[in-house]
Design an enzyme around this catalytic site. Structure first.
Site, PDB file in Angstrom:
ATOM      1  N   ASP A 193       1.555  -1.840   0.391  1.00  0.00           N
ATOM      2  CA  ASP A 193       0.371   0.092   0.233  1.00  0.00           C
ATOM      3  C   ASP A 193       0.647   1.419   0.160  1.00  0.00           C
ATOM      4  O   ASP A 193       1.800   1.492   0.735  1.00  0.00           O
ATOM      5  CB  ASP A 193      -0.762   0.031   1.661  1.00  0.00           C
ATOM      6  N   GLU A 276      -0.791  -1.505  -5.627  1.00  0.00           N
ATOM      7  CA  GLU A 276      -1.689  -0.923  -5.960  1.00  0.00           C
ATOM      8  C   GLU A 276      -1.130  -0.412  -7.624  1.00  0.00           C
ATOM      9  O   GLU A 276       0.417   0.427  -7.379  1.00  0.00           O
ATOM     10  CB  GLU A 276      -2.113  -0.062  -5.035  1.00  0.00           C
ATOM     11  N   CYS A 328     -13.180  -4.420   4.514  1.00  0.00           N
ATOM     12  CA  CYS A 328     -12.521  -4.929   6.191  1.00  0.00           C
ATOM     13  C   CYS A 328     -12.674  -6.533   5.167  1.00  0.00           C
ATOM     14  O   CYS A 328     -13.297  -6.953   4.299  1.00  0.00           O
ATOM     15  CB  CYS A 328     -14.109  -5.098   6.889  1.00  0.00           C
ATOM     16  N   CYS A 331     -14.677  -9.038   7.109  1.00  0.00           N
ATOM     17  CA  CYS A 331     -16.495 -10.288   6.374  1.00  0.00           C
ATOM     18  C   CYS A 331     -16.746  -9.153   4.827  1.00  0.00           C
ATOM     19  O   CYS A 331     -17.297  -9.859   4.520  1.00  0.00           O
ATOM     20  CB  CYS A 331     -17.183  -9.168   7.509  1.00  0.00           C
ATOM     21  N   CYS A 350     -15.184  -1.574  11.946  1.00  0.00           N
ATOM     22  CA  CYS A 350     -15.581  -2.674  10.994  1.00  0.00           C
ATOM     23  C   CYS A 350     -17.592  -3.463  11.448  1.00  0.00           C
ATOM     24  O   CYS A 350     -17.472  -3.420  12.921  1.00  0.00           O
ATOM     25  CB  CYS A 350     -15.874  -3.786  10.063  1.00  0.00           C
ATOM     26  N   CYS A 352     -19.020  -5.962  11.763  1.00  0.00           N
ATOM     27  CA  CYS A 352     -19.001  -7.376  12.375  1.00  0.00           C
ATOM     28  C   CYS A 352     -17.935  -6.890  13.476  1.00  0.00           C
ATOM     29  O   CYS A 352     -18.471  -8.067  13.774  1.00  0.00           O
ATOM     30  CB  CYS A 352     -17.907  -8.358  11.215  1.00  0.00           C
ATOM     31  N   ASP A 359      -4.065   0.565   7.114  1.00  0.00           N
ATOM     32  CA  ASP A 359      -2.544   0.210   6.553  1.00  0.00           C
ATOM     33  C   ASP A 359      -2.577  -1.059   6.249  1.00  0.00           C
ATOM     34  O   ASP A 359      -2.315  -1.731   5.026  1.00  0.00           O
ATOM     35  CB  ASP A 359      -1.369   1.155   6.942  1.00  0.00           C
TER      36      ASP A 359
HETATM   37 ZN   LIG Z   1     -15.704  -6.268   8.204  1.00  0.00          ZN
END
Ligand SMILES: [Zn+2]
Length: 381
Positions: A193, A276, A328, A331, A350, A352, A359
């Site tokens: 990243d 990326e 995420c 999930c 998140c 979840c 990062d």
């Molecule tokens: Zn999640």
């Protein structure tokens, strides 16, 4: 070390007809040479030297009515075909004399037309065009579908027609590099990243932004201001100009060193690298002008890609619209920090319940996506 790069090529119908003729010519030259040597052997004449054989088979051959069509083929591939015969003879004779180790080698045999046909061209027989096409004498520019860039100038190319009727160019690239030992892919592959709070975030570690560039950026701005204030044609202006050039040169040197060092370490440590695909121009369009930092990221990405090709490491570019930061990694929901707000959010939670370091989460997403791309790319070939 010799590396081979196989790329699919797409000759036009007329180039395909010419290639068929070239394949035939190379085969005929090989077989004519072999017949001449066998004849000399059976009539107890001395062994025909390489130079004499080339004159007999190619130069004199073209002048006979039976072989004048040899003129239609590139002479480089005809000579190469004879070179292959010489090599086959050298191996056979060395084996017969017991000079060569390993199993006994049979005398060279006549070439028959088979499903897989090849033609070899040395350096003077082909040219790589700026536009990526492959030029071959008496054939013209052939379209190549490049899967990756060549790390350096190829020393030869073999044109192959496989039994399925597909055409390939197999480039031989010679490098001074020793091959790097192969690493466990699962353990060492990494996403990268680029360019937010750190210079780069890798699997398990971060590369900090070198302070050097920010310091030099200030120096550069100061020097440029001085230059713009200096009077045209004055001695001061000349000095100011030189000062600006010096800062630029120092930055370029340091940037190259930094990038060389960091990319070498990454390639040594990782069996595959997923990056990326950064849109440097897009980044610069935002609030700030294109900084030295942005320039260096583009160079970092290009250097890394070239090194991966050179050392046989896997490489894939992840689409820049892939939501690496917002997704995420636990999930898969895409609810993480977006846009400029994302820049200031180091940790997020998140729906979840997973708590993410921004990062590290992005690196993991890039790694998974890159791996998927790399696997898909291999299946295609
Ligand atoms: Zn999640």
């Amino acid at each position: 070390m010799k590396l081979r790069y196989n790329e699919r090529i797409y000759p036009t119908p007329s180039q395909q007809r010419n290639l068929a003729r070239f394949f035939g010519c190379a085969r005929v030259v090989y077989n004519d040479g072999l017949r001449a040597r066998r004849g000399a052997f059976h009539s107890s004449e001395p062994y025909i030297s390489d130079v004499t054989l080339q004159k007999m088979v190619i130069t004199a051959g073209k002048k006979t009515p039976q072989r004048q069509w040899l003129k239609e083929a590139s002479s480089v591939c005809l000579v190469q075909s004879l070179q292959d015969l010489h090599a086959a003879y050298r191996n056979f004779l060395a084996s017969k004399r017991g000079v060569r180790h390993g199993p006994k080698i049979a005398p060279p045999r006549m070439k028959k037309k088979t499903g897989r046909q090849t033609l070899r061209f040395t350096r003077n027989g082909f040219t790589l065009r700026e536009n990526g096409r492959l030029f071959i004498a008496k054939l013209g520019d052939v379209e190549v579908r490049w899967s990756r860039p060549l790390p350096s100038d190829p020393s030869s190319v073999t044109i192959i027609k496989d039994p399925a009727g597909r055409y390939f160019a197999s480039f031989v690239v010679e490098t001074d590099d020793r091959p790097l030992p192969e690493l466990d892919l699962d353990q060492t592959e990494t996403g990268i990243d680029l360019g937010l709070s750190s210079y780069a975030v890798l699997r398990g570690r971060k590369i900090a932004s070198p302070k050097f560039f920010r310091r030099q950026e200030k120096k550069l701005r100061r020097a440029q201001r001085k230059l713009s204030r200096a009077q045209k044609g004055s001695n001061n202006r000349r000095k100011a100009k030189l000062a600006v050039a010096k800062v630029h040169a120092r930055i370029a040197d340091r940037r190259r060193d930094f990038i060389e060092q960091e990319t070498t370490r990454i390639v040594r440590e990782s069996q595959a690298v997923y990056l990326e695909d950064l849109n440097v121009k897009g980044m610069a369009k935002g609030t700030r002008a294109k900084s030295l930092h942005d320039h260096s990221l583009g160079m970092f990405a290009r250097t890394l890609e070239a090194k991966c090709a050179r050392y046989g490491r896997g490489f894939a570019k992840v689409d820049r619209y892939f939501p690496s930061t917002q997704m995420c990694s636990a999930c898969g929901s895409v609810q993480g920090p977006k846009g400029l707000a994302g820049l200031s959010t180091r940790r997020w939670v998140c729906c979840c319940g997973s708590v993410h370091d921004r990062d590290e989460n992005a690196e993991l997403n890039i790694r998974r996506e890159g791996r998927r791309l790399l696997a898909a790319g291999h299946a295609e070939r």
